[in-house]
Motif scaffolding. Structure first.
Motif, mmCIF file in Angstrom:
data_model
loop_
_atom_site.group_PDB
_atom_site.id
_atom_site.type_symbol
_atom_site.label_atom_id
_atom_site.label_comp_id
_atom_site.label_asym_id
_atom_site.label_seq_id
_atom_site.Cartn_x
_atom_site.Cartn_y
_atom_site.Cartn_z
ATOM 1 N N THR A 263 -5.408 -5.085 11.702
ATOM 2 C CA THR A 263 -6.288 -5.375 10.572
ATOM 3 C C THR A 263 -7.744 -5.475 11.011
ATOM 4 O O THR A 263 -8.661 -5.096 10.281
ATOM 5 N N ARG A 271 -5.358 1.951 15.536
ATOM 6 C CA ARG A 271 -6.037 2.282 14.288
ATOM 7 C C ARG A 271 -6.398 1.008 13.555
ATOM 8 O O ARG A 271 -5.744 -0.020 13.705
ATOM 9 N N GLY A 273 -7.141 -1.251 10.074
ATOM 10 C CA GLY A 273 -6.762 -1.361 8.674
ATOM 11 C C GLY A 273 -5.363 -1.909 8.515
ATOM 12 O O GLY A 273 -4.806 -2.527 9.427
ATOM 13 N N LEU A 274 -4.789 -1.682 7.349
ATOM 14 C CA LEU A 274 -3.421 -2.094 7.074
ATOM 15 C C LEU A 274 -2.453 -0.982 7.460
ATOM 16 O O LEU A 274 -2.789 0.206 7.382
ATOM 17 N N THR A 276 0.060 0.049 5.864
ATOM 18 C CA THR A 276 0.338 0.909 4.708
ATOM 19 C C THR A 276 -0.795 1.908 4.471
ATOM 20 O O THR A 276 -0.554 3.015 3.990
ATOM 21 N N GLU A 277 -2.017 1.519 4.821
ATOM 22 C CA GLU A 277 -3.138 2.455 4.683
ATOM 23 C C GLU A 277 -2.993 3.616 5.665
ATOM 24 O O GLU A 277 -3.299 4.769 5.331
ATOM 25 N N ALA A 278 -2.531 3.322 6.864
ATOM 26 C CA ALA A 278 -2.317 4.376 7.855
ATOM 27 C C ALA A 278 -1.240 5.351 7.385
ATOM 28 O O ALA A 278 -1.386 6.575 7.520
ATOM 29 N N ALA A 280 -0.337 5.934 4.271
ATOM 30 C CA ALA A 280 -0.864 6.679 3.127
ATOM 31 C C ALA A 280 -1.796 7.784 3.581
ATOM 32 O O ALA A 280 -1.830 8.877 2.991
ATOM 33 N N SER A 281 -2.558 7.536 4.643
ATOM 34 C CA SER A 281 -3.486 8.540 5.161
ATOM 35 C C SER A 281 -2.747 9.693 5.831
ATOM 36 O O SER A 281 -3.185 10.845 5.765
ATOM 37 N N LEU A 307 4.670 1.991 -1.894
ATOM 38 C CA LEU A 307 4.019 3.222 -1.437
ATOM 39 C C LEU A 307 5.025 4.323 -1.172
ATOM 40 O O LEU A 307 4.851 5.466 -1.618
#
Length: 328
Positions: A263, A271, A273-274, A276-278, A280-281, A307
């Protein structure tokens, strides 16, 4: 009274008041089960038409209707209905056991995560990804996931220390090598599906890495060649652990990819962030053939579940045992 079973499309004549799990076993319908007392969750199935009565702490029971899930071992048939059981090739049966075990190692993995190793008096049969209840003292009982394999001589658990936690505080200050504990299990439904040949997405946060390690290790041991994508989320670099295990597994499994996401304060190849963001990317709406294993905090499991459903994974192919805080 009729009971229709999907996806095998069998119709059985049953008597009112019959226990659902007993009916399935009597007629050789493949169904996972372990404790037969409503604790492990492995006999979970779905009501697709009609309703059944699920018994629990309430004497009168709870009516479970179409579209809802039910535990077969706790369910009574009171009317004609239809249920959906898991795919036959995913069925596992590990009789629930209570074993004595001896603490053989206690190691610091991070500032607030300990690795505990137990040597059971007898082997514990389980599927990679399942968990067990560990009783350290009569009043100190908590569920923890196995990080190893049933073929290992010892059981490995990862425990996060919680501020003012009663059980984790005991583990941090009093538990010692040589002490005896009790292990009860196995429990849980987020276990490795060995018959699956498609890609696997394994998502962990915190000590959710333990069952993910077990699942990946189990896939390797079973000779599975599936592409495996591991996403490990943590709060900061100092909360990341187990990288040497993941690197060893990636070395042994050329189709294994590992992404570590923090985070804040990401360093090196981490990496930011979250987790789930990874995901999604990295992935579009092309996850239809995936099976996903989600292990960690409830917030991560819930966000990842939403997601991945949006990205095409069937709800039946999402396997999760969230780590709910219970005053540890």
């Amino acid at each position: 009274m009729q009971l229709v079973i999907h996806p095998i499309d069998r119709t059985l004549s049953v008597s009112p008041g019959a226990n659902l799990l007993e009916v399935l076993r009597e007629h050789d319908v493949p169904i996972s089960y372990s404790c037969t007392a409503g604790r492990c969750g492995t006999c979970r199935c779905k009501v697709t038409h009609g309703s059944v009565l699920e018994l629990g702490s309430q004497t009168q029971g709870t009516r479970v209707n179409q579209g809802q899930h039910v535990l077969a071992c706790m369910s009574v048939l009171t009317e004609s209905c239809e249920i959906e059981v898991p795919e036959p090739d995913e069925v596992v049966i590990h009789p629930a056991r209570v074993l004595k075990a001896t603490v053989t190692a206690i190691e610091d993995m991070t500032h607030d995560i300990k690795r505990i190793v137990l040597r059971p008096a007898k082997p514990l049969s389980f599927s990679p990804g399942q968990y067990a209840q560990i009783q350290f003292m009569p009043e100190h009982i908590r569920p923890y996931s196995m990080a190893g394999l049933p073929s290992d001589e010892e059981l490995e658990f990862h425990v996060r220390l919680v501020h003012d936690g009663r059980v984790s505080g005991y583990i941090a200050s009093e538990l010692a090598v040589g002490q005896s504990v009790r292990v009860s299990g196995p429990l849980g439904t987020a276990y490795l599906r060995e018959k699956h040949t498609g890609p696997m997405l394994c998502v962990a946060s915190g000590t959710g890495l333990a069952p993910i390690l077990s699942i990946v290790r189990g896939a390797l041991q079973a000779g599975m060649t599936n592409p495996i994508y591991v996403y490990f989320g943590a709060r900061s670099p100092r909360d990341v652990y187990g990288m040497h295990w993941l690197e060893e597994l990636a070395h042994d499994h050329p189709n294994l990819s590992v992404q570590v996401v923090t985070t804040s304060g990401a360093t090196g190849q981490m990496r930011s962030g979250l987790v789930t963001e990874a995901i999604a990317s990295d992935w579009g709406n092309n996850l239809k053939d995936f099976r996903a294993y989600l292990c960690g905090s409830p917030s991560m499991v819930e966000a990842a579940t939403l997601l991945l459903k949006q990205r095409g994974i069937s709800p039946e192919h999402l396997y999760a045992d969230a780590f709910y805080p219970i005053g540890q």
